[in-house]
Enzyme design. Structure first.
Site, PDB file in Angstrom:
ATOM      1  N   ARG A   1       0.427  10.379   0.384  1.00 30.68           N
ATOM      2  CA  ARG A   1       0.787  11.436   1.331  1.00 30.68           C
ATOM      3  C   ARG A   1       1.945  12.301   0.846  1.00 30.68           C
ATOM      4  O   ARG A   1       2.307  13.276   1.514  1.00 30.68           O
ATOM      5  CB  ARG A   1       1.179  10.828   2.687  1.00 30.68           C
ATOM      6  CG  ARG A   1       0.092   9.984   3.326  1.00 30.68           C
ATOM      7  CD  ARG A   1       0.554   9.436   4.662  1.00 30.68           C
ATOM      8  NE  ARG A   1      -0.338   8.402   5.167  1.00 30.68           N
ATOM      9  CZ  ARG A   1      -0.118   7.701   6.263  1.00 30.68           C
ATOM     10  NH1 ARG A   1       0.985   7.933   6.975  1.00 30.68           N
ATOM     11  NH2 ARG A   1      -0.972   6.773   6.654  1.00 30.68           N
TER      12      ARG A   1
ATOM     13  N   GLU B   1       0.846  -1.198   0.000  1.00 29.01           N
ATOM     14  CA  GLU B   1       0.000   0.000   0.000  1.00 29.01           C
ATOM     15  C   GLU B   1       0.880   1.246   0.000  1.00 29.01           C
ATOM     16  O   GLU B   1       1.565   1.536   0.988  1.00 29.01           O
ATOM     17  CB  GLU B   1      -0.906   0.004   1.233  1.00 29.01           C
ATOM     18  CG  GLU B   1      -1.743   1.267   1.373  1.00 29.01           C
ATOM     19  CD  GLU B   1      -2.478   1.349   2.702  1.00 29.01           C
ATOM     20  OE1 GLU B   1      -2.786   2.483   3.130  1.00 29.01           O
ATOM     21  OE2 GLU B   1      -2.744   0.299   3.324  1.00 29.01           O
TER      22      GLU B   1
ATOM     23  N   LYS C   1     -11.029  -1.697   6.186  1.00 25.45           N
ATOM     24  CA  LYS C   1      -9.876  -1.344   6.996  1.00 25.45           C
ATOM     25  C   LYS C   1     -10.387  -0.872   8.357  1.00 25.45           C
ATOM     26  O   LYS C   1     -11.328  -0.065   8.423  1.00 25.45           O
ATOM     27  CB  LYS C   1      -9.091  -0.222   6.306  1.00 25.45           C
ATOM     28  CG  LYS C   1      -7.973   0.388   7.139  1.00 25.45           C
ATOM     29  CD  LYS C   1      -7.267   1.472   6.337  1.00 25.45           C
ATOM     30  CE  LYS C   1      -6.184   2.155   7.156  1.00 25.45           C
ATOM     31  NZ  LYS C   1      -5.389   3.100   6.342  1.00 25.45           N
TER      32      LYS C   1
END
Length: 214
Positions: free
Chosen positions: A52, A48, A136
């Protein structure tokens, strides 16, 4: 994971690819490919890459093009634009810290697997109502940890989770022992000093330890 397994992973659950999904923050796109190769060599093919940093989409693009055994996904997906950009870059799954109807619709229409983030029972029920069964759990430790997830298993057995946030080698086995947890997400196999030193051998060794947690 073999190339054949990686090629077929698009039809498999993200939760079943490996016990741990590395949560990667790429600052320098030049690190993306060697980092991904080290993780795959250590037994962690699902990667993943969080959105960011400015390098994130280029990192996803590079891994998708150059590391065929990796199943690269995008994390910190928080808008329909993030969804579109990630899939265009080659992301094979999407992960969000939370969800809205708008974001969920975009993820469902993307054509790739996705894990919307939840931290409350009501959010889980709302996703089940929308036909989503894999999620998640974030921020895992702050939101109640293994005790919370264990308490959800009785009334909501159809929900499966990837807990992320505060997960470590010490507490990961406790999460992975739960019947409603498919995998966990974490970044402990990517210490900042190893990345700075480009010590991919250390990353591979830590990934191998993580892959053996279940």
């Amino acid at each position: 994971m073999t190339s054949t397994a990686a090629a077929s992973a698009g039809s498999a659950s993200v939760l079943d690819l490996a016990p741990v999904v590395p949560v990667v923050v790429v600052e320098d796109v030049a690190d993306a490919v060697p980092l991904a190769r080290a993780l795959v060599a250590g037994g962690l093919p699902a990667i993943e890459v969080t959105l960011r940093t400015p390098a994130a989409l280029d990192a996803i693009r590079a891994i998708a093009a150059e590391v065929p055994d990796a199943v690269v996904g995008a994390g910190t997906v928080i808008s329909p634009a993030n969804v579109a950009d990630s899939v265009a870059a080659g992301a094979r799954f999407l992960v969000s810290p939370g969800w809205t109807d708008l974001l969920l619709d975009a993820m469902k229409e993307s054509g790739v697997p996705f894990l919307p983030g939840v931290s409350t029972t009501s959010e889980v029920v709302a996703l089940l109502e929308r036909g989503v069964h894999e999620m998640k759990f974030f921020p895992a430790e702050a939101a109640g940890g293994t005790a919370y997830l264990k308490s959800l298993a009785g009334p909501l057995p159809q929900a499966r989770f990837c807990p992320t946030g505060g997960v470590s080698p010490a507490n990961a086995p406790g999460y992975l022992a739960l019947k409603n947890v498919g995998c966990v997400g974490g970044s402990w196999m990517l210490p900042a000093d190893a990345i700075a030193a480009k010590d991919w051998g250390r990353v591979e060794a830590l990934a191998r330890e993580a892959s053996a947690l279940r």
